[in-house]
Write an enzyme that holds these catalytic residues in place. Structure first.
Site, PDB file in Angstrom:
ATOM      1  CG  ASP A  47     -18.460 -12.784  19.876  1.00 28.30           C
ATOM      2  OD1 ASP A  47     -17.354 -12.325  20.213  1.00 28.30           O
ATOM      3  OD2 ASP A  47     -18.881 -12.741  18.700  1.00 28.30           O
ATOM      4  CD  GLU A  62     -25.883  -6.609  21.881  1.00 28.32           C
ATOM      5  OE1 GLU A  62     -25.444  -5.449  21.995  1.00 28.32           O
ATOM      6  OE2 GLU A  62     -25.155  -7.624  21.807  1.00 28.32           O
ATOM      7  CB  CYS A 117     -12.338  -9.294  19.224  1.00 25.03           C
ATOM      8  SG  CYS A 117     -13.133  -8.109  20.331  1.00 25.03           S
ATOM      9  CB  CYS A 149      -0.917  -0.003   1.227  1.00 25.25           C
ATOM     10  SG  CYS A 149      -2.001   1.441   1.322  1.00 25.25           S
TER      11      CYS A 149
END
Length: 482
Positions: free
Chosen positions: A413, A364, A440, A72
């Site tokens: 998650d 959630e 994550c 890039c």
């Protein structure tokens, strides 16, 4: 040794968190910005602490055999693909190491044999969502600044920017008010680059003011481009006030040039920040969503997920399937289980595993996401899911368990911050037979697993790479009750 000193001939040993390299000088660890493991470099000391140093690479004397040429033109300026100078197999090696280091050092956990990380088949053009920022004063390089100062008789100019120095691109890392103009980005598939260039071209032709992030004046703020694996494209144009002449000028150009765009949206945002989760999104034309597709885990068909302007969907669509498939395999569902899906978002994991469970209950904290989750169940003819909105540390309590049943299996998650301590303690109290933890951020995952270690044993660990050329890594852990 003082701040500003140049240390010569440092051998870069490994990678650390946040993508920094690690070397040693006079018995101290030095964390380096720049370089690659195996390089021999010179570095300037930028920070001195009692137990470590920080520095930035000023010269590379010997190149690592693990290096690659960056693909890039914005490499080194953009904070996006900061590992593209390291070959992909080596990136995967250090991502796996990051997972192990976090689980062992932060969590102090006993680990089984860890399966090799699952790499991404696509290492470029894998993202389905990008946000570009408009700026009335683009980032000028040192070379540009020097040249412009040289053009002035006394070497000083009150304002080095000209009227044409606008940008539609990304923020300089850690600089909220500095944006560089992107010429080409390798993160999102066609027609993303062409859309961005067309928007900038039309805005300049019509003399529509770009936003000044310091003065907080101007019209065009951001444009979000979402691309789906079904070929559909969504546009979200963010502006500061209601002037339909300018809004429609941009959107008509995109409508004419890009027939693949199926969802045209705009949002009026007069706030001091660009977040629009709390604002009204206007669908100017087309559908107020795009549709992603994903194979069912057992291969029996295809799932569809509607993605709206505010919806969360895993940013790497193809690799999301691999991630969810790992979670599904670890859950080892037989068809008679009550499954809780914590931090369910728009219900992707819940709907993904629903055909293999008796019932799935999704929790959630974002109410709008729960509405999306319900729609995603409806369009896939899934009838054994229930979704509930609320802060999970408050929602998941004894009353909830008594009303909806104690789960046999929990899939969680959470966001990068991990689970609240109260949620971890409630899982210990609920005592499901199995927990599958998708993360994550292996650091916060390790912290949470340390709490769950009181009653659970880790039986499997599977890292998954969702973001090639970055330091980020996903990790899935399977736990069984002791």
């Amino acid at each position: 040794m003082r701040k500003g000193d140049i240390i010569e001939n440092l051998v870069v040993e490994t990678m650390a968190s946040e993508g920094k390299c690690v070397s040693r000088v006079e018995g101290k660890v030095i964390f380096l910005q720049g370089g690659a493991p195996g390089d021999t470099v010179d570095a300037r000391i930028t920070k001195i602490k009692s137990s470590f140093l920080e520095g930035s690479v000023t010269a590379v004397r010997k190149l690592s055999p693990d290096r690659e040429n960056p693909f890039c033109i914005h490499f080194g300026l953009c904070g996006g693909c900061s590992w593209q100078h390291i070959n992909y197999p080596t990136q995967l090696l250090y991502k796996q190491k990051q997972v192990v280091d976090n689980l062992e050092r932060i969590g102090g956990l006993e680990l089984p044999a860890i399966d090799p990380i699952i790499g991404s088949t696509q290492t470029r053009y894998y993202r389905n969502k990008l946000d570009y920022t408009f700026s009335a004063q683009r980032w000028l390089t040192k070379e540009e600044l020097t040249a412009r100062k040289a053009e002035s008789p006394d070497g000083w100019v009150e304002n080095l920017h000209t009227a044409n120095d606008v940008a539609l691109g990304y923020h300089i890392p850690r600089k909220y008010d500095l944006v560089f103009d992107v010429q080409e980005c390798h993160l999102q598939p066609h027609p993303s680059n062409a859309i961005r260039l067309a928007v900038k071209d039309e805005a300049l032709k019509a003399s529509i003011p770009f936003f000044d992030l310091r003065k907080q004046i101007g019209f065009l703020r951001t444009i979000t481009i979402r691309t789906a694996n079904t070929g559909e494209v969504m546009i979200i144009l963010q502006v500061t006030y209601d002037k339909m002449e300018w809004i429609e000028r941009i959107l008509h150009r995109l409508e004419k040039d890009f027939p693949r765009i199926t969802s045209f949206n705009y949002v009026i945002n007069g706030k001091k920040n660009d977040t629009f989760a709390d604002l009204n999104i206007v669908c100017w034309k087309g559908n107020p969503y795009i549709t992603e597709s994903m194979p069912k885990p057992d291969g029996s068909g295809i799932l569809q997920f509607r993605v709206g302007p505010k919806s969360f969907y895993q940013t790497n669509s193809d690799q999301a399937f691999e991630l969810y498939k790992v979670a599904w395999k670890m859950a080892e569902l037989k068809g008679d289980e009550l499954v809780y899906d914590l931090y369910t978002g728009t219900g992707t994991i819940a709907n993904f595993v629903a055909s293999q469970a008796k019932k799935v209950v999704g929790l959630e904290y974002v109410a709008a996401a729960i509405e999306d989750a319900k729609v995603n169940s409806q369009i896939n003819n899934i009838t054994n899911t229930d979704f509930y909105a609320g802060d999970i540390k408050d929602l998941l309590d004894d009353n909830f368990l008594n009303k909806h049943g104690r789960p046999d299996t929990v899939i969680t998650d959470p966001p990068r911050a991990g689970m609240h301590e109260d949620v971890c303690k409630m899982l210990l109290k609920a005592a499901p037979k199995k927990i599958v933890y998708v993360s994550c951020n292996p650091a916060t995952q390790a912290r949470d697993l340390k709490i769950l270690d009181e009653k659970y044993t880790i039986v499997a660990v599977q890292p998954v790479d969702m973001f090639p050329h970055t330091m980020h890594v996903e990790n899935v852990v399977s736990l069984v009750r002791k």
